[in-house]
Design a protein around this motif. Structure first.
Motif, short mmCIF file in Angstrom:
data_model
loop_
_atom_site.label_atom_id
_atom_site.label_comp_id
_atom_site.label_asym_id
_atom_site.label_seq_id
_atom_site.Cartn_x
_atom_site.Cartn_y
_atom_site.Cartn_z
N PRO A 1 -8.59 -2.87 54.16
CA PRO A 1 -8.16 -1.31 54.85
C PRO A 1 -8.73 -1.42 56.35
CG PRO A 1 -10.30 -1.25 53.31
CD PRO A 1 -9.47 -3.13 53.37
N GLY A 2 -8.28 -0.29 56.44
CA GLY A 2 -9.05 -0.24 58.19
C GLY A 2 -7.90 -0.60 59.08
N GLY A 3 -7.84 -0.02 60.10
CA GLY A 3 -7.28 -0.53 61.59
C GLY A 3 -7.59 -1.04 62.80
N GLY A 4 -9.33 -1.13 62.73
CA GLY A 4 -9.82 -2.02 63.90
C GLY A 4 -9.62 -3.07 63.32
N SER A 5 -10.34 -4.09 64.80
CA SER A 5 -10.58 -5.13 64.80
C SER A 5 -11.08 -6.12 64.03
CB SER A 5 -11.11 -5.04 66.61
OG SER A 5 -12.62 -5.09 66.27
N GLU B 1 -0.75 4.78 53.52
CA GLU B 1 -1.50 6.06 54.07
C GLU B 1 -0.80 5.18 55.91
OE1 GLU B 1 -6.25 5.37 55.97
OE2 GLU B 1 -5.67 4.43 54.63
N ALA B 2 -0.71 3.50 55.92
CA ALA B 2 0.34 2.94 57.01
C ALA B 2 1.05 4.38 57.43
CB ALA B 2 0.38 1.81 57.19
N LEU B 3 2.25 4.09 56.29
CA LEU B 3 3.10 4.78 56.58
C LEU B 3 3.45 6.00 57.00
CD1 LEU B 3 5.85 3.38 54.48
CD2 LEU B 3 5.34 2.77 56.13
N ARG B 4 2.01 7.03 56.98
CA ARG B 4 1.73 8.10 56.58
C ARG B 4 1.66 8.42 58.53
NH1 ARG B 4 -0.38 8.53 51.87
NH2 ARG B 4 -2.38 7.25 52.20
#
Length: 362
Positions: free
Chosen positions: A37-41, A354-357
């Motif tokens: 999960p998450g969008g960080g590096s 979650e990403a699509l939201r």
């Protein structure tokens, strides 16, 4: 051994427990780790990740239900894959020894999606480990003759840049077709993706091809690139009456398979035949309707059957919608994808939603 006798190594009995199987049937190199999960590096989203068009296609209930029924016939239109199955696949080798059962055939189909799922939905380490396993088992899958009826098209090697690329491309393209033809998005009927999302899907698939021995310079990054590749290798696709001829003996593989399964039949195999009936007969028309017209013709599908498939699929959309409802989808997910894939799909769907939201595709 007495002629017609059954080898002691063959277990023709199929119990309910054997049919469903355990994690070991699908698992390779230990339990897979889901994309993080998450969008960080530091987030490890694996090959595709949340928000990708590939995950949108892969995680659709239509893909979960119909994927095995579509991928196998489409991949077999690529003659080097058909030749590799004919010469090296365990079901072919067992059949030639007279040891093949109906369960062996189903087991081969059953493992198809679940073994690949860790590469599609796992983290980078999982994807790399499973790809290495696939490359290892394909290392010996090579031969000088693709088709005895067309010796001029040469030989094949599963781990060659050309053949490994097409194995991945046909695998993924079949799922795109299923999604566009059979997937309901909320209240919307199945429909073709916009051109820019189709191109994005192909570009994402190119990254997947890189974990195999594909040649980077050949990888497509748009539908136009993919079409050019199909045209370049057109001689390697299509229906051939002689592709199933075993080069060593001249026997027909389909006949050898059928004879062995008949010899090793057992009443308990009704469980297997019911599943095979669903995969090969009940789903046949919607799967054919999802393929391109060019692909259907290359498979030797008659114009009449093609029209029947297209009309039946349109009229059968309520039933196609029904088999994608959660209770039925869960059945196919567990039966055809396996326990590890069930966990991977659940995790990936949560991340993708979650990403699509935050960044809708449509």
């Amino acid at each position: 051994m007495v002629a017609g006798a059954r080898s002691e190594r063959i277990d023709p009995v199929v119990t309910k427990k054997k049919l469903w199987g355990t994690e070991s049937r699908w698992r390779r190199f230990g339990e897979p780790t889901a994309a993080g999960p998450g969008g960080g590096s530091n987030a490890d989203h694996g090959v595709f990740g949340p928000g990708s068009v590939a995950w949108e296609v892969l995680l659709s209930p239509a893909t979960i239900v119909f994927q095995s029924a579509a991928q196998i016939p489409f991949q077999l239109t690529y003659k080097p894959i058909a030749a590799g199955v004919r010469d090296w696949d365990p079901i072919s080798r067992k059949a030639r020894k007279g040891e093949l059962t109906a369960f062996d055939v189903f087991d081969r189909i059953q493992r198809n999606s679940g073994i690949h799922a860790p590469m599609w939905l796992g983290d980078s380490g999982t994807a790399t480990r499973v790809a290495k396993h696939m490359n290892n088992i394909h290392a010996k899958v090579a031969g000088d003759i693709i088709d005895v009826g067309e010796p001029e098209i040469g030989g094949y090697a599963a781990n060659s840049p050309r053949d490994s690329m097409w194995a991945a491309l046909t695998e993924m393209h079949s799922m795109l077709w299923l999604y566009e033809t059979l997937a309901f998005r909320g209240s919307k009927l199945p429909q073709r993706l916009p051109a820019h999302l189709r191109d994005r899907f192909i570009s994402e698939v190119a990254e997947y091809c890189r974990i195999f021995p594909a040649a980077a310079e050949d990888l497509p990054h748009s539908m136009a690139d993919l079409e050019n590749l199909y045209q370049r290798d057109a001689a390697l696709f299509g229906h051939s009456e002689s592709i199933d001829t075993l080069p060593e003996t001249g026997e027909n593989l389909k006949t050898v398979l059928a004879d062995s399964m008949k010899k090793n039949r057992h009443w308990s195999q009704y469980r297997v035949y019911a599943q095979l009936l669903i995969q090969t007969k009940l789903f046949e028309l919607p799967v054919l309707a999802s393929f391109s017209g060019k692909t259907r013709r290359s498979m030797g599908v008659s114009r009449r059957k093609e029209r029947i498939a297209l009309v039946a699929t349109k009229l059968g959309l309520p039933l196609i919608w029904l088999v994608q409802r959660p209770p039925i989808e869960r059945y196919f997910m567990r039966m055809m994808w396996g326990p590890d894939a069930v966990a991977l799909i659940k995790s990936a769907r949560a991340l993708h939603a979650e990403a699509l939201r935050n960044a809708p595709l449509f």
